[in-house]
Design an enzyme around this catalytic site. Structure first.
Site, PDB file in Angstrom:
ATOM      1  N   HIS A  10     -11.683   9.368  22.779  1.00 43.02           N
ATOM      2  CA  HIS A  10     -11.198   9.629  21.469  1.00 43.02           C
ATOM      3  C   HIS A  10     -11.558   8.165  20.666  1.00 43.02           C
ATOM      4  CE1 HIS A  10      -8.510  13.171  21.283  1.00 43.02           C
ATOM      5  NE2 HIS A  10      -9.666  13.551  22.067  1.00 43.02           N
TER       6      HIS A  10
ATOM      7  N   ARG B  54      -9.265  10.075  28.264  1.00 43.00           N
ATOM      8  CA  ARG B  54      -9.286  10.754  26.829  1.00 43.00           C
ATOM      9  C   ARG B  54      -9.127   9.787  25.888  1.00 43.00           C
ATOM     10  NH1 ARG B  54      -5.331  14.857  24.176  1.00 43.00           N
ATOM     11  NH2 ARG B  54      -7.059  16.012  22.829  1.00 43.00           N
TER      12      ARG B  54
HETATM   13  C1  HEM Z   1     -16.804  18.310  24.916  1.00 46.25           C
HETATM   14  C2  HEM Z   1     -15.941  18.234  23.827  1.00 46.25           C
HETATM   15  C3  HEM Z   1     -14.243  18.030  24.173  1.00 46.25           C
HETATM   16  C4  HEM Z   1     -13.287  18.840  23.804  1.00 46.25           C
HETATM   17  C5  HEM Z   1     -13.566  20.024  22.772  1.00 46.25           C
HETATM   18  C6  HEM Z   1     -12.135  18.405  24.279  1.00 46.25           C
HETATM   19  C7  HEM Z   1     -11.004  19.075  24.190  1.00 46.25           C
HETATM   20  C8  HEM Z   1      -9.871  18.792  25.045  1.00 46.25           C
HETATM   21  C9  HEM Z   1      -8.401  19.077  24.499  1.00 46.25           C
HETATM   22  C10 HEM Z   1      -8.241  20.373  23.460  1.00 46.25           C
HETATM   23  C11 HEM Z   1      -7.680  18.953  25.671  1.00 46.25           C
HETATM   24  C12 HEM Z   1      -6.191  19.104  25.955  1.00 46.25           C
HETATM   25  C13 HEM Z   1      -5.381  18.340  25.056  1.00 46.25           C
HETATM   26  C14 HEM Z   1      -3.998  18.678  25.224  1.00 46.25           C
HETATM   27  O1  HEM Z   1      -3.595  19.765  25.291  1.00 46.25           O
HETATM   28  O2  HEM Z   1      -2.983  17.864  25.006  1.00 46.25           O
HETATM   29  C15 HEM Z   1      -8.444  17.730  26.203  1.00 46.25           C
HETATM   30  C16 HEM Z   1      -7.808  17.105  27.305  1.00 46.25           C
HETATM   31  C17 HEM Z   1      -8.693  16.050  28.088  1.00 46.25           C
HETATM   32  N1  HEM Z   1      -9.851  15.759  27.844  1.00 46.25           N
HETATM   33 FE1  HEM Z   1     -11.320  16.671  26.463  1.00 46.25          FE
HETATM   34  N2  HEM Z   1     -12.496  17.564  25.135  1.00 46.25           N
HETATM   35  C18 HEM Z   1     -13.841  17.149  25.009  1.00 46.25           C
HETATM   36  C19 HEM Z   1     -14.548  16.026  25.610  1.00 46.25           C
HETATM   37  C20 HEM Z   1     -14.101  15.362  26.658  1.00 46.25           C
HETATM   38  C21 HEM Z   1     -14.462  14.276  27.119  1.00 46.25           C
HETATM   39  C22 HEM Z   1     -15.719  13.537  26.716  1.00 46.25           C
HETATM   40  C23 HEM Z   1     -13.566  13.524  27.863  1.00 46.25           C
HETATM   41  C24 HEM Z   1     -13.672  12.157  28.618  1.00 46.25           C
HETATM   42  C25 HEM Z   1     -15.083  11.694  29.374  1.00 46.25           C
HETATM   43  C26 HEM Z   1     -12.363  14.143  28.078  1.00 46.25           C
HETATM   44  C27 HEM Z   1     -11.037  14.020  28.656  1.00 46.25           C
HETATM   45  C28 HEM Z   1     -10.346  14.889  28.552  1.00 46.25           C
HETATM   46  C29 HEM Z   1      -9.257  14.391  29.471  1.00 46.25           C
HETATM   47  C30 HEM Z   1      -8.955  13.535  30.744  1.00 46.25           C
HETATM   48  C31 HEM Z   1      -7.904  15.368  29.354  1.00 46.25           C
HETATM   49  C32 HEM Z   1      -6.685  15.574  29.764  1.00 46.25           C
HETATM   50  C33 HEM Z   1      -5.734  14.641  29.125  1.00 46.25           C
HETATM   51  C34 HEM Z   1      -4.470  14.900  29.663  1.00 46.25           C
HETATM   52  O3  HEM Z   1      -4.072  15.331  30.902  1.00 46.25           O
HETATM   53  O4  HEM Z   1      -3.242  14.510  28.929  1.00 46.25           O
HETATM   54  N3  HEM Z   1     -12.572  15.297  27.175  1.00 46.25           N
HETATM   55  N4  HEM Z   1      -9.767  17.696  25.667  1.00 46.25           N
END
Ligand code: HEM
Ligand SMILES: *[C@@H]1O[C@H](CO)[C@@H](O)[C@H](O)[C@H]1NC(C)=O
Ligand SMILES: *[C@@H]1O[C@H](CO)[C@@H](O)[C@H](O)[C@H]1NC(C)=O
Ligand SMILES: *[C@@H]1O[C@H](CO)[C@@H](O)[C@H](O)[C@H]1NC(C)=O
Ligand SMILES: *[C@@H]1O[C@H](CO)[C@@H](O)[C@H](O)[C@H]1NC(C)=O
Ligand SMILES: *[C@@H]1O[C@H](CO)[C@@H](O)[C@H](O)[C@H]1NC(C)=O
Ligand SMILES: *[C@@H]1O[C@H](CO)[C@@H](O)[C@H](O)[C@H]1NC(C)=O
Ligand SMILES: *[C@@H]1O[C@H](CO)[C@@H](O)[C@H](O)[C@H]1NC(C)=O
Ligand SMILES: CC(=O)N[C@H]1CO[C@H](CO)[C@@H](O)[C@@H]1O
Length: 325
Positions: A67, A63
């Protein structure tokens, strides 16, 4: 073969060989081979050492890289601290769960010891994302091109306007990715990053308790799954509790995200939105195949990892990842 056709063949190899590279722009495989031959091994060793005792880290690094790339390109700007007169990306709401900065710092320290001023923080993030996810497989899961340089600007406001929201519909998600020259295919493939990691309740609890403002539930959410989520996220305002994003498989990097998605168990509206468009739902179907997902994920990560990168003499090589030189 006469000399003319030999020259032609060589010219074509050079020409098309270069076309094949354009997805990475000026980035190269093994950029540090000459100036810091151990660079990639150092990143991998330290990353694996930490992931071995902390299974939440792969999600953090994946993530973090996403970002970084979506705000001013993959330039390490996500790592910069706020200063007295600037609120950095780190301060933005969407990065609430960003973590792992301590490991990036440890890697950077070791690299500065080994080859000072050579390896960029932006490349460390890209490599750590790959290596942390790869730990589960004990082999490298995708190629990372390197040669990124570090930027010097990090603004909270830009994080807020460039990071897609979990409340986005398909149209907005597509626009957000198109803004980075990424396609709908990239959007669906990279959303597969949600096969690992956790999300805070407040990013989806409207779907459980107040979807249209009438105390209702999102009809597109699997009702059994919704009641499991309600048992974990007890109120609309809970912003503390986290739940695994890929139910039952949130520590395993696999294609199960798409299986869950198809059963209407996508956690965020932005996940569920991938089923609301014909083109993207067809791609979801294709990615159920795990080997296919792994191949496509590597390709899309390469494209994401090349978004607006600084190369050559642009930017700098930071001495410490959290402050500009
Ligand atoms: C398509 C649009 C995307 C949206 C709207 C989105 C949104 C989010 C949100 C809201 C979270 C939760 C954060 C939290 O509650 O702390 C999250 C977690 C995460 N996102 Fe996305 N994301 C997107 C795309 C991606 C992409 C492109 C990747 C990487 C290739 C990614 C990888 C992750 C990962 C690995 C987590 C887990 C983080 C953790 O466990 O702390 N996301 N995302
Ligand atoms: C990385 O770890 C491997 C396996 O433990 C070890 O053989 C190698 O020397 C390490 N490399 C560096 C640069 O620390
Ligand atoms: C920001 O504040 C620092 C002191 O904290 C000062 O040195 C610097 O010039 C200021 N930068 C800008 C752009 O105002
Ligand atoms: C694992 O890493 C996360 C993210 O850096 C951190 O918040 C957590 O405290 C770590 N857990 C352990 C057991 O070290
Ligand atoms: C998607 O969201 C945008 C921004 O909120 C809105 O303008 C648009 O009408 C929505 N599109 C659909 C198809 O719901
Ligand atoms: C796309 O970029 C434009 C121009 O920078 C911006 O106004 C718009 O909000 C962006 N859209 C999304 C969905 O990120
Ligand atoms: C549900 O949404 C409506 C409309 O936005 C709002 O008036 C109401 O207070 C919300 N309910 C709760 C429990 O927050
Ligand atoms: C959670 O919500 C409370 C109350 O609205 C607020 O004071 C706090 O800053 C929020 N915490 C986070 C981490 O967003
Ligand atoms: C890791 C990090 O810096 N997170 C910040 C995200 O934003 C909140 C406030 O919006 C900060 O308190 C966190 O420190």
């Amino acid at each position: 073969m006469n000399n003319m056709s030999l020259v032609l063949v060589i010219a074509m190899v050079v020409f098309f060989g270069h076309i094949g590279d354009t997805e990475g722009g000026d980035l190269r495989k093994n950029f540090y081979k000459g100036a810091c031959p151990l660079a990639e091994e150092i990143v991998k060793n330290i990353t694996w050492k930490h992931v071995a005792t902390n299974s939440s880290l792969p999600a953090k690094f994946l993530r973090m890289h996403f970002h970084d790339c979506f705000v001013r390109g993959c330039d390490g700007s996500v790592l910069l601290d706020s200063t007295a007169n600037n609120s950095a990306e780190k301060a933005a709401i969407p990065n609430l769960s960003l973590a792992g900065f301590d490991v990036i710092d440890e890697i950077k320290e070791k690299l500065e010891e080994t080859c000072p001023g050579v390896v960029s923080c932006a490349d460390i993030v890209a490599l750590a994302a790959r290596d942390s996810v790869s730990f589960q497989f004990k082999k490298s899961m995708w190629d990372v091109l390197t040669g990124r340089r570090d930027g010097s600007i990090s603004r909270e406001s830009e994080a807020l306007s460039n990071i897609p929201s979990p409340f986005f519909n398909f149209t907005s998600l597509k626009q957000s990715f198109a803004n980075k020259s990424l396609t709908v295919h990239d959007l669906v493939v990279l959303s597969g990053g949600h096969t690992i990691g956790v999300g805070h309740c407040n990013f989806f609890s409207n779907r459980l308790y107040n979807f249209t403002g009438k105390g209702d539930q999102d009809p597109s959410l699997n009702p059994t799954y919704a009641s499991q989520l309600k048992a974990q996220c007890k109120t609309l305002s809970d912003n503390i509790t986290t739940v695994g994003m890929d139910p039952g498989s949130s520590l395993s990097f696999d294609s199960h995200y798409y299986t869950a998605l198809k059963q209407n168990q996508g956690l965020f509206q932005s996940d569920a939105a991938l089923l609301t468009n014909k083109e993207s739902s067809k791609i979801v179907e294709e990615l159920l195949d795990q080997e296919g997902f792994f191949t496509e994920f590597g390709r899309s990560m390469k494209r994401m990892g090349a978004v607006q990168v600084l190369t050559g003499s642009d930017g700098e090589i930071r001495k410490k990842c959290n402050v500009i030189n």
